[in-house]
Design a protein around this motif. Sequence first.
Motif, mmCIF file in Angstrom:
data_model
loop_
_atom_site.group_PDB
_atom_site.id
_atom_site.type_symbol
_atom_site.label_atom_id
_atom_site.label_comp_id
_atom_site.label_asym_id
_atom_site.label_seq_id
_atom_site.Cartn_x
_atom_site.Cartn_y
_atom_site.Cartn_z
ATOM 1 N N ASP A 126 16.087 14.491 0.652
ATOM 2 C CA ASP A 126 17.426 15.087 0.746
ATOM 3 C C ASP A 126 18.368 14.146 1.488
ATOM 4 O O ASP A 126 18.021 13.607 2.540
ATOM 5 N N GLY A 127 19.536 13.977 0.946
ATOM 6 C CA GLY A 127 20.560 13.167 1.584
ATOM 7 C C GLY A 127 20.500 11.683 1.262
ATOM 8 O O GLY A 127 21.376 10.931 1.678
ATOM 9 N N LEU A 128 19.468 11.253 0.546
ATOM 10 C CA LEU A 128 19.367 9.843 0.180
ATOM 11 C C LEU A 128 19.589 9.681 -1.324
ATOM 12 O O LEU A 128 19.270 10.572 -2.102
ATOM 13 N N PRO A 129 20.098 8.526 -1.736
ATOM 14 C CA PRO A 129 20.433 8.361 -3.153
ATOM 15 C C PRO A 129 19.330 7.765 -4.031
ATOM 16 O O PRO A 129 19.489 7.718 -5.245
ATOM 17 N N TYR A 130 18.221 7.297 -3.449
ATOM 18 C CA TYR A 130 17.235 6.592 -4.269
ATOM 19 C C TYR A 130 15.829 6.715 -3.712
ATOM 20 O O TYR A 130 15.610 7.068 -2.563
ATOM 21 N N SER A 131 14.883 6.372 -4.586
ATOM 22 C CA SER A 131 13.461 6.406 -4.260
ATOM 23 C C SER A 131 12.986 5.010 -3.842
ATOM 24 O O SER A 131 13.706 4.013 -4.009
ATOM 25 N N LEU A 132 11.756 4.949 -3.357
ATOM 26 C CA LEU A 132 11.153 3.655 -3.033
ATOM 27 C C LEU A 132 11.114 2.765 -4.265
ATOM 28 O O LEU A 132 11.422 1.570 -4.196
ATOM 29 N N ASN A 165 0.795 -1.237 0.000
ATOM 30 C CA ASN A 165 0.000 0.000 0.000
ATOM 31 C C ASN A 165 0.825 1.284 0.000
ATOM 32 O O ASN A 165 0.459 2.266 0.648
ATOM 33 N N ILE A 166 1.907 1.303 -0.741
ATOM 34 C CA ILE A 166 2.666 2.555 -0.876
ATOM 35 C C ILE A 166 1.903 3.445 -1.857
ATOM 36 O O ILE A 166 1.634 3.025 -2.985
ATOM 37 N N PRO A 167 1.542 4.647 -1.461
ATOM 38 C CA PRO A 167 0.856 5.535 -2.398
ATOM 39 C C PRO A 167 1.735 5.836 -3.612
ATOM 40 O O PRO A 167 2.943 6.080 -3.474
ATOM 41 N N HIS A 168 1.137 5.793 -4.781
ATOM 42 C CA HIS A 168 1.878 5.985 -6.028
ATOM 43 C C HIS A 168 2.685 7.285 -6.023
ATOM 44 O O HIS A 168 3.821 7.321 -6.512
ATOM 45 N N GLU A 169 2.125 8.328 -5.447
ATOM 46 C CA GLU A 169 2.804 9.635 -5.475
ATOM 47 C C GLU A 169 4.085 9.665 -4.636
ATOM 48 O O GLU A 169 4.905 10.575 -4.776
ATOM 49 N N LEU A 170 4.291 8.673 -3.774
ATOM 50 C CA LEU A 170 5.509 8.631 -2.955
ATOM 51 C C LEU A 170 6.625 7.806 -3.592
ATOM 52 O O LEU A 170 7.783 7.913 -3.181
ATOM 53 N N LEU A 171 6.303 7.008 -4.581
ATOM 54 C CA LEU A 171 7.268 6.060 -5.139
ATOM 55 C C LEU A 171 8.513 6.699 -5.735
ATOM 56 O O LEU A 171 9.587 6.107 -5.715
#
Length: 155
Positions: free
Chosen positions: A38-44, A27-33
């Motif tokens: 800041d400070g992180l190298p990648y997305s979900l 259930n990860i919302p699509h808009e968060l994927l």
Amino acid sequence: MTPIIKELEAALEKGNAHVTFEAAVKNIPHELLGIIPDGLPYSLWQLIEHVRITQWDILEFCRNPNHQSPAWPGGYWPKEKTPVHPGDVKKSVGQILADRKAFIGLLQKVGDDLHTPFKHGDGQTLFREALLIIDHTAYHTGEIVVLRRILGNWK
């Protein structure tokens, strides 16, 4: 089935002391994927795809002596920070679960030869590759949970 294979199967499928991969990506919302804080190298999305690509590569290495792994590191990480199509996350997670099931099938089939080095490679065994999948997936599952917490989307 030997006790070691039962334990490896449990470690692949269950969270034991931590959350399962399935729970971490549920259930990860699509808009968060596609958000990269800041400070992180990648997305979900990139983390989920990285788990898929890496596990697929390990599975193929174990069952196909002619398998060619992707180039490291670029071949193991998607360039897109967001899924291209709406169904991509579901497809990726489905492939992770299917490949995990196929790997467990290899474990069950090999029986007592769990520690026999592959004829290809440089000494890898199915046992070592199982530990690699378990460790790698657990590591990135933890990152997924932390990233969801940062994004305000974890219980």
